[in-house]
Design a protein around this motif. Structure first.
Motif, PDB file in Angstrom:
ATOM      1  N   SER A 182      -2.043  12.310  -8.635  1.00  0.00           N
ATOM      2  CA  SER A 182      -1.450  12.161  -7.832  1.00  0.00           C
ATOM      3  C   SER A 182      -0.091  11.564  -7.847  1.00  0.00           C
ATOM      4  O   SER A 182       0.422  12.117  -9.222  1.00  0.00           O
ATOM      5  N   LEU A 187      -6.676  12.491   0.314  1.00  0.00           N
ATOM      6  CA  LEU A 187      -5.821  11.657   0.285  1.00  0.00           C
ATOM      7  C   LEU A 187      -5.975  10.667  -0.531  1.00  0.00           C
ATOM      8  O   LEU A 187      -6.700   9.202  -0.436  1.00  0.00           O
ATOM      9  N   THR A 227      -4.632   6.883  -1.576  1.00  0.00           N
ATOM     10  CA  THR A 227      -4.172   5.206  -2.036  1.00  0.00           C
ATOM     11  C   THR A 227      -3.817   4.474  -2.817  1.00  0.00           C
ATOM     12  O   THR A 227      -4.958   4.261  -3.264  1.00  0.00           O
ATOM     13  N   THR A 232       0.715  -0.884   0.055  1.00  0.00           N
ATOM     14  CA  THR A 232       0.557   0.449  -0.252  1.00  0.00           C
ATOM     15  C   THR A 232       0.497   1.332  -0.277  1.00  0.00           C
ATOM     16  O   THR A 232       2.014   1.661   0.497  1.00  0.00           O
ATOM     17  N   THR A 276     -10.490  18.500  -1.611  1.00  0.00           N
ATOM     18  CA  THR A 276      -8.288  18.298  -0.315  1.00  0.00           C
ATOM     19  C   THR A 276      -9.039  16.647  -0.559  1.00  0.00           C
ATOM     20  O   THR A 276     -10.049  16.142   0.405  1.00  0.00           O
ATOM     21  N   VAL A 323       0.882   5.507  -0.079  1.00  0.00           N
ATOM     22  CA  VAL A 323      -0.008   6.891  -0.169  1.00  0.00           C
ATOM     23  C   VAL A 323       0.738   7.910  -1.029  1.00  0.00           C
ATOM     24  O   VAL A 323       1.867   7.652  -1.025  1.00  0.00           O
ATOM     25  N   ARG A 334     -10.095   9.582  -0.949  1.00  0.00           N
ATOM     26  CA  ARG A 334     -10.652  10.281   0.240  1.00  0.00           C
ATOM     27  C   ARG A 334     -11.220  11.294  -0.282  1.00  0.00           C
ATOM     28  O   ARG A 334      -9.668  11.730   0.435  1.00  0.00           O
ATOM     29  N   THR A 340      -0.667  10.533  -2.606  1.00  0.00           N
ATOM     30  CA  THR A 340      -1.071  12.446  -1.920  1.00  0.00           C
ATOM     31  C   THR A 340      -1.688  11.789  -0.991  1.00  0.00           C
ATOM     32  O   THR A 340      -2.516  10.997  -0.737  1.00  0.00           O
ATOM     33  N   ARG A 341      -1.670  13.051  -0.011  1.00  0.00           N
ATOM     34  CA  ARG A 341      -1.270  13.226   1.405  1.00  0.00           C
ATOM     35  C   ARG A 341      -2.750  14.596   1.196  1.00  0.00           C
ATOM     36  O   ARG A 341      -1.012  15.500   1.426  1.00  0.00           O
ATOM     37  N   ASN A 342      -3.560  14.806   1.773  1.00  0.00           N
ATOM     38  CA  ASN A 342      -3.430  16.425   2.285  1.00  0.00           C
ATOM     39  C   ASN A 342      -3.859  17.161   1.295  1.00  0.00           C
ATOM     40  O   ASN A 342      -3.255  18.323   2.203  1.00  0.00           O
ATOM     41  N   ASP A 343      -3.565  17.439   0.071  1.00  0.00           N
ATOM     42  CA  ASP A 343      -3.391  17.790  -1.374  1.00  0.00           C
ATOM     43  C   ASP A 343      -4.680  18.844  -1.747  1.00  0.00           C
ATOM     44  O   ASP A 343      -5.604  18.065  -2.157  1.00  0.00           O
ATOM     45  N   LEU A 348     -11.423  14.448   2.401  1.00  0.00           N
ATOM     46  CA  LEU A 348     -10.445  15.068   3.432  1.00  0.00           C
ATOM     47  C   LEU A 348     -11.166  16.235   4.066  1.00  0.00           C
ATOM     48  O   LEU A 348     -10.932  15.860   5.645  1.00  0.00           O
TER      49      LEU A 348
END
Length: 111
Positions: free
Chosen positions: A22, A104, A106, A7, A102, A9, A38, A11-14, A40
């Protein structure tokens, strides 16, 4: 023998607006891939279509053919399942003016 899986990640909190994507991920060893996207925060604007892209080198991209709708509410999750892809994968979306989400993102890969 147990299947290999990972797994990542990508893209995180973009906050995505306009044309967004991504980070690319090298996945040529995998037989199947699943993207989870997801929201956020509460997305702004109409639900946006997203697309899976593939690439031989992580630089030049072509549509893989899978498209899906991004989540329309906070903590909503959308998924895209792909197989028979090239070496690199990413998710791309194009937003209308004033729309944003915004996210997330994965990527789940299995040999």
């Amino acid at each position: 023998m147990l299947p290999e899986n990972i797994t990542a990640v990508v893209t995180r909190n973009d906050t995505w607006t306009g044309v967004a994507a991504s980070e690319p991920y090298e996945a040529g060893w995998a037989k199947e891939a699943v993207f989870f996207v997801r929201a956020l925060k509460q997305p702004v604007g109409m639900p946006t279509k997203a697309f899976v892209d593939m690439s031989p080198d992580g630089i030049r991209w072509v549509p893989e053919g899978t498209e899906f709708t991004l989540p329309s509410s906070r903590d909503g999750i959308s998924i895209a399942r792909v197989s028979h892809f090239g070496n690199w994968l990413r998710v791309r979306a194009q937003f209308d003016d004033g729309a944003e989400c915004t996210v997330l993102v994965t990527l789940h890969l299995k040999a």
